[in-house]
Design a protein around this motif. Structure first.
Motif, PDB file in Angstrom:
ATOM      1  N   LEU A  58      41.606  32.233  57.228  1.00 20.51           N
ATOM      2  CA  LEU A  58      40.584  32.109  56.194  1.00 20.51           C
ATOM      3  C   LEU A  58      41.003  32.876  54.944  1.00 20.51           C
ATOM      4  O   LEU A  58      40.792  32.424  53.812  1.00 20.51           O
ATOM      5  N   LEU A  59      41.642  34.043  55.157  1.00 20.10           N
ATOM      6  CA  LEU A  59      42.020  34.879  54.021  1.00 20.10           C
ATOM      7  C   LEU A  59      43.264  34.370  53.307  1.00 20.10           C
ATOM      8  O   LEU A  59      43.328  34.391  52.082  1.00 20.10           O
ATOM      9  N   GLU A  63      42.130  43.958  62.604  1.00 17.09           N
ATOM     10  CA  GLU A  63      41.196  44.092  61.484  1.00 17.09           C
ATOM     11  C   GLU A  63      41.428  45.381  60.719  1.00 17.09           C
ATOM     12  O   GLU A  63      41.157  45.463  59.527  1.00 17.09           O
ATOM     13  N   TYR A  74      40.932  32.758  63.301  1.00 22.74           N
ATOM     14  CA  TYR A  74      39.956  32.334  62.309  1.00 22.74           C
ATOM     15  C   TYR A  74      39.986  33.185  61.036  1.00 22.74           C
ATOM     16  O   TYR A  74      40.161  32.670  59.932  1.00 22.74           O
ATOM     17  N   LEU A  75      39.837  34.501  61.189  1.00 26.98           N
ATOM     18  CA  LEU A  75      39.677  35.357  60.017  1.00 26.98           C
ATOM     19  C   LEU A  75      40.919  35.361  59.128  1.00 26.98           C
ATOM     20  O   LEU A  75      40.836  35.184  57.911  1.00 26.98           O
ATOM     21  N   TRP A 133      53.368  34.819  50.091  1.00 28.85           N
ATOM     22  CA  TRP A 133      53.218  33.988  51.294  1.00 28.85           C
ATOM     23  C   TRP A 133      51.869  33.283  51.369  1.00 28.85           C
ATOM     24  O   TRP A 133      51.602  32.564  52.334  1.00 28.85           O
ATOM     25  N   VAL A 192      51.017  40.324  51.984  1.00 30.67           N
ATOM     26  CA  VAL A 192      51.306  38.893  52.037  1.00 30.67           C
ATOM     27  C   VAL A 192      51.226  38.282  50.638  1.00 30.67           C
ATOM     28  O   VAL A 192      52.045  37.431  50.263  1.00 30.67           O
ATOM     29  N   ILE A 202      43.924  44.745  57.986  1.00 24.40           N
ATOM     30  CA  ILE A 202      43.849  43.449  57.323  1.00 24.40           C
ATOM     31  C   ILE A 202      43.888  43.562  55.791  1.00 24.40           C
ATOM     32  O   ILE A 202      44.453  42.700  55.124  1.00 24.40           O
ATOM     33  N   ILE A 203      43.334  44.644  55.245  1.00 19.48           N
ATOM     34  CA  ILE A 203      43.297  44.747  53.777  1.00 19.48           C
ATOM     35  C   ILE A 203      44.708  44.934  53.184  1.00 19.48           C
ATOM     36  O   ILE A 203      45.134  44.125  52.359  1.00 19.48           O
ATOM     37  N   PRO A 204      45.461  45.953  53.630  1.00 18.17           N
ATOM     38  CA  PRO A 204      46.822  46.070  53.109  1.00 18.17           C
ATOM     39  C   PRO A 204      47.687  44.860  53.454  1.00 18.17           C
ATOM     40  O   PRO A 204      48.545  44.464  52.658  1.00 18.17           O
ATOM     41  N   ASN A 205      47.457  44.292  54.654  1.00 15.37           N
ATOM     42  CA  ASN A 205      48.253  43.131  55.018  1.00 15.37           C
ATOM     43  C   ASN A 205      48.024  41.970  54.067  1.00 15.37           C
ATOM     44  O   ASN A 205      48.959  41.246  53.717  1.00 15.37           O
ATOM     45  N   PHE A 206      46.787  41.822  53.663  1.00 14.74           N
ATOM     46  CA  PHE A 206      46.484  40.765  52.697  1.00 14.74           C
ATOM     47  C   PHE A 206      47.260  41.004  51.401  1.00 14.74           C
ATOM     48  O   PHE A 206      47.874  40.086  50.861  1.00 14.74           O
ATOM     49  N   VAL A 207      47.254  42.259  50.959  1.00 13.20           N
ATOM     50  CA  VAL A 207      47.989  42.599  49.732  1.00 13.20           C
ATOM     51  C   VAL A 207      49.483  42.358  49.925  1.00 13.20           C
ATOM     52  O   VAL A 207      50.163  41.785  49.054  1.00 13.20           O
ATOM     53  N   GLN A 239      40.841  25.234  62.212  1.00 11.13           N
ATOM     54  CA  GLN A 239      39.612  26.017  62.339  1.00 11.13           C
ATOM     55  C   GLN A 239      38.893  26.123  61.001  1.00 11.13           C
ATOM     56  O   GLN A 239      37.675  26.012  60.926  1.00 11.13           O
TER      57      GLN A 239
END
Lengths: 375, 313, 270
Positions: free
Chosen positions: C208-209, C115, C204-205, C130, C125, C118-123, C220
């Motif tokens: 979801l993102l 967690e 799950y999380l 992806w 990706v 997760i924020i930079p990883n989202f960016v 899920q």
């Protein structure tokens, strides 16, 4: 021709730590059975692994077949090795274990099969070819490890305490077996053990190592009779050699162990001083009438071990416990006072400070007697 | 040959190999690096870089795309500590940990002790005890959502049998966090049980045999042998449960959505909303940094205080 | 005495097992009930009709999300086994300068919760394009400190003589890794595989993102949507969804429990 040659070889880990092996020089001849023996931690396994190429050589030169081999990889050295725990691949069956190295070396299937069957026949493994190592007994696993060394047909074979995981009976049997195979193939064998019985019975020559230094190299029987120092004297032979300090008087030519025990002895090279004397348990004799060489002394027994064929008993000489070994069965009790006979000719004498051998008898070298028995 | 006729007169031929190049000397390192490369790249991209990036972002205001715009120093943090919502989410998180971690460990230990009895068919019970490990957060939450359902759910039916008034579990601020905790404990049990049971099985049976000969009873053995021998396992499972509790998300998302009245707005859920609903990456990053520090501190404290008492073989 | 003790133990065991397994049984039972039965609060359905299951599949691309979950879990499992076993091999069988340091680096990743990144990883990706691709759901999870440790613990039990024997036979690192280490460690690879499959399937999380369109959702998230759509009325359908989503992992767990228990312990505590 010397097959394996070590020149001034040393081993140390890191830079400033103590030497594991220090300035070791030895030549191992082609076809020789060479035993390296010593207490645990003396560096004998490290030495073997250096020859195998599994450890770096910190200093000095290793030659194999006359060529410098320091930086050859283990497989380039064309050496086979049997490990203490056999190092069998648990996921492969006996057949695959034995030919594993041959496959890597891309030896043809026909040749592989031929060598496999030959080795298995020799070692009675033919019935177990499809078994996994865990389905085998300790002795069978050991034989698989041997077979793996045999099929490689390497001129040099290294063994690192290969028998130490077997029970006494099997060990005795395998000693003979390994020696037989080594003779048959003329392999140069370098054999590491801590077991002096193996060292004595198997080796053409043996090297005794302590704290990374050579103590003595020679034929086992010569080492037994003429141990180079007190370490070798006490390490080889069981029970070990009895030792104590004694005073040698050059004028009276007497060696005085204590006030009651004096032995007449001519040692022209030695000056009057205190020495360490050593006497093997089997050279403490039963007194015989009319033997002029004998010195008889009374001792008080404090412990007895009846072995059936032999009897061991111990007694105090100065501050040392000595052990005597007599043939046959002697029903002594602790506290019994008995007479024993010593023969000055059978003593080994060591320098008190350097602990090196300064005198040993040549009486034990039975060349003359042997000639009489040989047909 | 480089070494013809080496002398034996104590002059040690130097084999530190002047002709070995740097490339040759570091060969093992290069080989190791090849094996480690995939992991190192992935860790760099998805663990180390994001960590530093998060710390960096936490000092900035960010725009809608999540890019930093204005450097604000510790402003994000100061605002957080002045925000009642954030403090509430920290409080809820700690309460949640208090409700779930000890209970999970104690119940799992009890289950493991039961499952360690030598009985016929015990394998079946072991499988049942571990079963919640095979149920996802989503599946479990949806199931419990129905169990908690005020009108149709089975829980209210049961308590009404005892004459207790029906409870609106997930909508009542007094009960919502407890309800989420119950779901979480149930979810945790499978994994905790499996680990503790494994630890029990690893205890040398001869210890029990020898203490039985000394006349020790079940509870004496439990206190003097089982618990001390199990302490590394219990320590491990406590640490893992704690870290997991800090990271709880799915239960909240499905069961309560953080409500009622923020009572179940655990930190990760708050971060999710700030970052991916409100797209305030700066604030969310500051929250992440605090979460990370909290986890770090709690784990270190645990290591410091608990590990001393842990008995390692 | 013994019989009484044993008998009472069984009673306790059965009661606890019922209690623990109740949510799963309950979900299973409700999944066969009609809306009316659900509203009445029945415990046992009148008949085991499959209408709810059919509805669940029709309400959403549930089948598609199941396939997604399956593929994502399998790819992640294989990827993680490969990446982690390579790293574990280096730590066990290659002595190199900096091993301690790199090992510490791996340890430290355990302290960083997913967690927290997760924020930079989202960016990241997003930038890699992806989003809605399997890559986002799988590749970030190939390297894990846990998997590396678990395998390292098992690799360490391989006698070093095996490595030495193969070196003498002329095997390089890669062939030793492939021909000896991997086959010998089959059981621990299976353990890691089961664990990885379970955690990936259940995650799950992150899904979801990084999934936004229906066709790339995992099971899920599918369940989340099913619940959102059918919230008030169709509990039977939702529970059918729960059962469908839970069955694969429950099966994997039941079949692999022994492996998992032994392997996880070794990796965790020793």
């Amino acid at each position: 021709m010397s097959e394996v040659e070590l020149l001034n070889v040393s081993k140390l880990y890191g830079n400033k730590q103590p030497y594991i092996i220090k300035n070791l020089d030895v030549n191992i001849e082609s076809g020789e059975f060479f035993v390296i023996v010593g207490p645990s931690g003396c560096g004998k396994s490290t030495l073997l692994r250096m020859i195998a190429g599994l450890e770096n050589i910190s200093e000095g030169v290793l030659r194999i077949g006359g060529e410098m081999a320091n930086h050859w990889s283990p497989s380039q050295r064309d050496i086979s090795m049997v490990f203490q725990n056999y190092a069998l691949y648990p996921h492969l069956n006996v057949r695959e274990n034995i030919v594993f190295g041959l496959r890597v070396k891309k030896i043809s299937p026909e040749e592989r099969e031929k060598r496999l069957l030959e080795a298995c026949e020799m070692l009675n493994l033919t019935a177990y070819l499809n078994r996994k190592p865990r389905e085998l007994s300790g002795g069978q696993r050991q034989r698989v490890a041997l077979a793996r060394a045999i099929v490689s047909q390497s001129p040099i074979c290294l063994m690192d305490e290969p028998l130490s995981n077997l029970d006494a009976k099997l060990r005795a049997h395998m000693r003979g077996e390994i020696r037989k195979i080594q003779r048959q193939f003329g392999t140069t064998m370098i054999y590491v053990t801590h077991d002096q019985v193996e060292a004595m019975t198997m080796g053409d020559r043996m090297m005794i190592l302590n704290q990374g230094k050579i103590q003595q190299i020679g034929r086992p029987i010569d080492i037994y009779n003429h141990p180079a120092n007190t370490f070798v004297a006490s390490f080889i032979g069981s029970p070990q050699m009895n030792m104590c300090e004694a005073y040698y008087d050059g004028n009276s030519q007497e060696i005085r162990i204590n006030k009651d025990l004096k032995l007449t002895m001519t040692l022209p090279k030695l000056k009057t001083s205190t020495y360490i004397i050593g006497l093997r348990p089997e050279y403490i004799h039963i007194p015989q009438p009319n033997n002029p060489n004998q010195t008889i002394v009374q001792v008080e027994i404090n412990h007895v071990e009846l072995l059936g064929n032999d009897t061991l008993f111990s007694f105090q000489i100065n501050d040392q416990q000595w052990i005597a070994k007599w043939n046959g069965q002697w029903l002594f009790e602790p506290g019994d006072k008995i007479s024993i006979a010593l023969d000055a000719d059978e003593l080994c004498v060591f320098d008190k400070d350097t602990r090196q051998l300064v005198h040993s008898s040549t009486r034990q070298d039975h060349d003359e007697l042997q000639k009489g028995v040989l047909a | 040959m480089a070494m013809e006729n080496p002398t034996t007169t104590g002059q040690v031929p130097s084999l530190n190999m002047p002709y070995r190049t740097f490339w040759e000397k570091t060969r093992r390192f290069q080989v190791a690096l090849l094996f480690l490369l995939p992991s190192l790249i992935l860790f760099s991209v998805f663990v180390f870089y994001p960590l530093f990036r998060t710390i960096y972002l936490s000092f900035f205001l960010t725009n809608q795309k999540g890019l930093p715009t204005v450097f604000v120093g510790f402003d994000n943090f100061i605002q957080l500590f002045q925000s009642a919502d954030f403090l509430q989410s920290v409080k809820a998180t700690f309460l949640f940990i208090l409700y779930t971690v000890p209970a999970s460990v104690v119940i799992s230990l009890f289950l493991a002790l039961l499952a360690n009895e030598k009985l016929k068919g015990i394998h079946f019970f072991r499988t049942i005890f571990a079963s919640s490990l095979g149920v996802s957060v989503a599946a479990a939450s949806v199931t419990w959502l129905f169990i908690f359902n005020p009108t149709m759910g089975v829980l209210n039916r049961i308590i009404s049998l005892f004459g207790i008034q029906e409870i609106n579990w997930l909508a009542d601020p007094h009960w919502a966090l407890l309800a989420v905790s119950m779901t979480t404990i149930w979810l945790n049990l499978g994994f905790s049980f499996l680990i503790i049971f494994g630890g029990l099985q690893n205890i040398d049976q001869s210890l029990y045999e020898s203490s039985s000969i000394d006349g020790a009873g079940y509870f004496y053995q439990l206190r003097r042998i089982t618990i001390p021998m199990l302490s590394p396992t219990l320590f491990f499972i406590m640490t893992v449960s704690l870290i997991n509790a800090f990271q709880t998300f799915g239960q909240i998302d499905l069961l309560t959505g953080g409500g009622p009245g923020q009572t179940t707005n655990l930190m990760v859920y708050a971060i999710y909303k700030d970052a991916f609903v409100n797209f305030n990456f700066g604030k969310a990053s500051a929250e992440v940094v605090i979460l990370f520090l909290l986890i770090l501190i709690v784990t270190l404290l645990q290591f410091k205080f608990v590990e001393k008492k842990v008995h390692y073989q | 005495m013994m019989a009484i003790k044993r008998g009472s133990l069984y009673v306790v065991l059965i009661l606890i097992a019922l209690l623990l397994f109740f949510p799963i049984i309950y979900a299973f039972l409700v999944s066969f009930m009609s809306t009316k039965e659900v509203l009445m609060g029945h415990l046992i359905p009148k008949s085991f009709s499959l209408t709810n299951y059919i509805d669940a599949f029709q309400a959403l691309p549930l089948l598609h999300s199941l396939i997604n979950s399956m593929l994502v879990s399998i790819i992640t499992t294989i990827g993680q086994i490969i990446v982690c076993s390579l790293a574990a091999y280096a730590f066990v069988f290659i002595e190199f300068r900096g091993r301690q340091f790199l090992f510490f680096l791996f340890v430290s990743t355990m302290m960083i919760p997913w967690e927290a990144s997760i924020i930079p990883n989202f960016v990241t990706v997003q930038k890699l394009g992806w989003i809605n691709h399997y890559a986002a759901l799988t590749i970030p999870f190939f390297a894990t400190a846990f998997g590396t440790f678990l395998l390292r613990q098992h690799f360490k039990t391989i006698p070093k003589e095996l490595h030495e024997a193969s070196r003498m036979a002329g095997l390089g690192h890669l062939s030793f890794f492939l021909k000896v280490v991997m086959p010998v460690s089959k059981t621990s690879l299976v353990t890691l595989g089961i664990y990885c499959f379970l955690t990936t399937w259940n995650s799950y999380l992150w899904p979801l993102l990084v999934t936004t369109d229906e066709r790339s959702r995992t099971a899920q998230i599918g369940l989340r949507q099913l619940h959102a759509q059918e919230n008030v009325t169709q509990w039977g359908v939702v529970m059918a969804g729960v059962v469908i989503v839970a069955i694969p992992t429950l099966l994997v767990l039941f079949l692999g429990q022994k492996h998992l228990q032994k392997g996880l312990m070794d990796g965790a505590v020793k």
